[in-house]
Motif scaffolding. Structure first.
Motif, short mmCIF file in Angstrom:
data_model
loop_
_atom_site.label_atom_id
_atom_site.label_comp_id
_atom_site.label_asym_id
_atom_site.label_seq_id
_atom_site.Cartn_x
_atom_site.Cartn_y
_atom_site.Cartn_z
N MET A 189 -48.39 29.07 -4.39
CA MET A 189 -48.17 27.91 -3.52
C MET A 189 -49.22 26.84 -3.78
SD MET A 189 -47.93 27.77 0.67
CE MET A 189 -46.58 28.91 0.68
N LEU A 190 -48.77 25.59 -3.76
CA LEU A 190 -49.70 24.51 -4.01
C LEU A 190 -50.64 24.33 -2.82
CD1 LEU A 190 -47.24 21.90 -5.53
CD2 LEU A 190 -48.70 23.50 -6.75
N SER A 191 -51.87 23.91 -3.09
CA SER A 191 -52.85 23.75 -2.03
C SER A 191 -52.62 22.46 -1.24
CB SER A 191 -54.25 23.75 -2.63
OG SER A 191 -54.39 22.71 -3.59
N ARG A 192 -52.06 21.44 -1.87
CA ARG A 192 -51.88 20.17 -1.17
C ARG A 192 -50.53 20.13 -0.46
NH1 ARG A 192 -49.81 15.45 -5.29
NH2 ARG A 192 -48.50 16.75 -6.61
N GLN A 193 -50.42 19.22 0.50
CA GLN A 193 -49.15 18.99 1.17
C GLN A 193 -48.24 18.16 0.27
OE1 GLN A 193 -49.26 21.35 3.90
NE2 GLN A 193 -47.86 19.79 4.61
N ILE A 194 -47.02 18.60 0.13
CA ILE A 194 -46.04 17.90 -0.69
C ILE A 194 -45.24 16.98 0.23
CG2 ILE A 194 -44.03 18.12 -2.18
CD1 ILE A 194 -45.05 20.91 -2.95
N LYS A 195 -45.37 15.67 0.01
CA LYS A 195 -44.64 14.70 0.81
C LYS A 195 -43.24 14.49 0.21
CE LYS A 195 -47.67 11.44 0.35
NZ LYS A 195 -48.33 10.11 0.48
N ILE A 196 -42.22 14.63 1.06
CA ILE A 196 -40.84 14.57 0.59
C ILE A 196 -40.07 13.49 1.35
CG2 ILE A 196 -38.66 15.85 0.37
CD1 ILE A 196 -40.35 18.43 0.34
N VAL A 241 -41.87 16.45 5.37
CA VAL A 241 -40.80 15.47 5.19
C VAL A 241 -41.25 14.18 5.86
CG1 VAL A 241 -38.38 14.89 5.65
CG2 VAL A 241 -39.03 17.26 5.11
N VAL A 242 -41.57 13.17 5.04
CA VAL A 242 -42.12 11.92 5.57
C VAL A 242 -41.05 10.95 6.02
CG1 VAL A 242 -44.24 12.09 4.23
CG2 VAL A 242 -42.26 10.92 3.25
N GLY A 243 -39.80 11.21 5.62
CA GLY A 243 -38.74 10.32 6.04
C GLY A 243 -37.37 10.78 5.57
N CYS A 244 -36.34 10.31 6.29
CA CYS A 244 -34.95 10.57 5.92
C CYS A 244 -34.23 9.23 5.95
CB CYS A 244 -34.28 11.51 6.91
SG CYS A 244 -35.03 13.16 7.01
N ALA A 245 -33.44 8.95 4.92
CA ALA A 245 -32.81 7.64 4.84
C ALA A 245 -31.43 7.73 4.21
CB ALA A 245 -33.68 6.67 4.03
N ASP A 246 -30.59 6.76 4.57
CA ASP A 246 -29.32 6.55 3.89
C ASP A 246 -29.62 5.72 2.65
OD1 ASP A 246 -26.66 6.29 3.25
OD2 ASP A 246 -26.03 5.65 5.25
N TRP A 247 -28.61 5.38 1.87
CA TRP A 247 -28.82 4.53 0.71
C TRP A 247 -29.35 3.15 1.13
CZ3 TRP A 247 -28.32 7.69 -3.15
CH2 TRP A 247 -27.34 8.68 -3.14
N PHE A 267 -44.60 5.41 2.29
CA PHE A 267 -45.18 6.74 2.25
C PHE A 267 -45.55 7.24 0.85
CE2 PHE A 267 -42.68 6.87 6.25
CZ PHE A 267 -43.70 7.19 7.12
N GLN A 268 -45.03 6.62 -0.19
CA GLN A 268 -45.29 7.05 -1.57
C GLN A 268 -45.16 8.58 -1.68
OE1 GLN A 268 -45.74 5.17 -4.43
NE2 GLN A 268 -45.04 3.55 -3.05
N PRO A 269 -43.96 9.11 -1.46
CA PRO A 269 -43.76 10.56 -1.49
C PRO A 269 -44.01 11.16 -2.87
CG PRO A 269 -41.65 9.43 -1.49
CD PRO A 269 -42.69 8.38 -1.25
N HIS A 270 -44.37 12.44 -2.87
CA HIS A 270 -44.52 13.16 -4.15
C HIS A 270 -43.15 13.46 -4.75
CE1 HIS A 270 -48.28 14.49 -1.91
NE2 HIS A 270 -48.74 13.78 -2.93
N LEU A 271 -42.16 13.66 -3.88
CA LEU A 271 -40.82 14.04 -4.33
C LEU A 271 -39.77 13.30 -3.50
CD1 LEU A 271 -38.98 15.99 -6.04
CD2 LEU A 271 -39.01 17.49 -4.03
N HIS A 303 -38.69 2.35 -9.25
CA HIS A 303 -39.54 1.16 -9.33
C HIS A 303 -40.48 1.09 -8.13
CE1 HIS A 303 -40.67 -2.96 -10.31
NE2 HIS A 303 -40.45 -3.29 -9.06
N ALA A 304 -40.00 1.54 -6.96
CA ALA A 304 -40.81 1.44 -5.74
C ALA A 304 -41.85 2.55 -5.62
CB ALA A 304 -39.89 1.47 -4.51
N ALA A 305 -41.57 3.70 -6.24
CA ALA A 305 -42.48 4.84 -6.12
C ALA A 305 -43.47 4.86 -7.27
CB ALA A 305 -41.68 6.15 -6.11
N CYS A 306 -44.74 4.94 -6.94
CA CYS A 306 -45.76 4.90 -7.99
C CYS A 306 -45.73 6.14 -8.88
CB CYS A 306 -47.15 4.77 -7.34
SG CYS A 306 -47.44 3.17 -6.56
N ASP A 307 -45.56 7.31 -8.26
CA ASP A 307 -45.73 8.53 -9.04
C ASP A 307 -44.84 9.66 -8.54
OD1 ASP A 307 -46.94 9.82 -11.18
OD2 ASP A 307 -48.49 10.71 -9.93
N ALA A 308 -43.66 9.33 -8.04
CA ALA A 308 -42.79 10.34 -7.44
C ALA A 308 -41.97 11.07 -8.49
CB ALA A 308 -41.86 9.69 -6.42
N ARG A 309 -41.64 12.33 -8.17
CA ARG A 309 -40.66 13.08 -8.94
C ARG A 309 -39.32 12.98 -8.20
NH1 ARG A 309 -42.77 16.76 -12.79
NH2 ARG A 309 -44.62 15.75 -13.61
#
Length: 214
Positions: A1-8, A33-39, A50-54, A74-80
């Motif tokens: 398990m990863l040590s950091r919190q994964i922001k989704i 889970v930092v947020g839930c959105a429609d298109w 929030f710049q989520p990790h995923l 384009h909006a996410a700096c480093d997201a997967r």
């Protein structure tokens, strides 16, 4: 398990699915889970905020997922990016992989399989996680066009769009119907994740310059 919190961030057109999936993932100690959105704009706003990790995208609407992926990338700096779909779509899978997604899973996977995939994707060891039919995996080894996924006719039409021709002018130049041109243009937009004719031409030019289009 990863040590950091994964922001989704969850992006799906079905409110119930977003909220249910968010509750299940949020129960994991290393997932937030930092947020839930429609298109659309809400997804972009939450990505910037929030710049989520995923970012988990609903893959059931090919055009929307391609457009949304392009905007959020384009909006996410480093997201997967991980796509969840109720359908096995080899063409969409090929196009998304060419553009850099890290996972494509069927919605039939278990919560444990999804959580495992999330951790693998965010571990950033170069892995691409897939859960699709063998026929879809086999299709990835075939290259009917090139890395752009564009057919020869679609490239012809793009070249003429770059010359400033309208759909009617392209139809007359290629001796095909204007309706056929419109269908090809729509396909080009989906494959390139383009939002306008100029955007499509610019993205196609970038692929040619990088050697991904023959």
């Amino acid at each position: 398990m990863l040590s950091r919190q994964i922001k989704i961030l969850l992006v799906d057109h079905q409110t119930l699915l977003r909220e249910s999936l968010g509750a299940m993932l949020g129960a994991e100690r290393d997932l937030t889970v930092v947020g839930c959105a429609d298109w659309g704009e809400e997804a972009v706003r939450l990505t910037v905020q929030f710049q989520p990790h995923l970012i988990i995208l609903d893959g059931d609407r090919p055009r929307e997922v391609m457009e949304t992926f392009a905007r959020l990338r384009h909006a996410a700096c480093d997201a997967r990016f991980l796509v969840l779909s109720a359908h096995d779509q080899p063409t969409l899978l090929r196009e998304l992989l060419a553009r850099g997604i890290s996972g494509y899973l069927m919605k039939s996977v278990t919560v444990l399989e999804l959580v495992t995939a999330i951790r693998a994707v965010v571990a950033r060891d170069g892995r691409v996680v897939l859960s699709v039919a063998r026929t879809s995996l086999a299709s990835l080894g075939r290259s009917p066009c090139d890395e752009s996924g564009l057919s020869g006719r679609e490239k012809e039409i793009l070249d003429r769009i770059a010359d400033g021709l309208s759909n009617g002018q392209i139809a007359r130049r290629l001796a095909i119907s204007e309706g056929t041109v419109k269908r090809h243009v729509h396909s080009v937009f989906v494959k390139l994740g383009a939002v306008s004719r100029i955007d499509a031409v610019n993205k196609y030019s970038g692929l040619r310059e990088s050697g991904l289009v023959s």
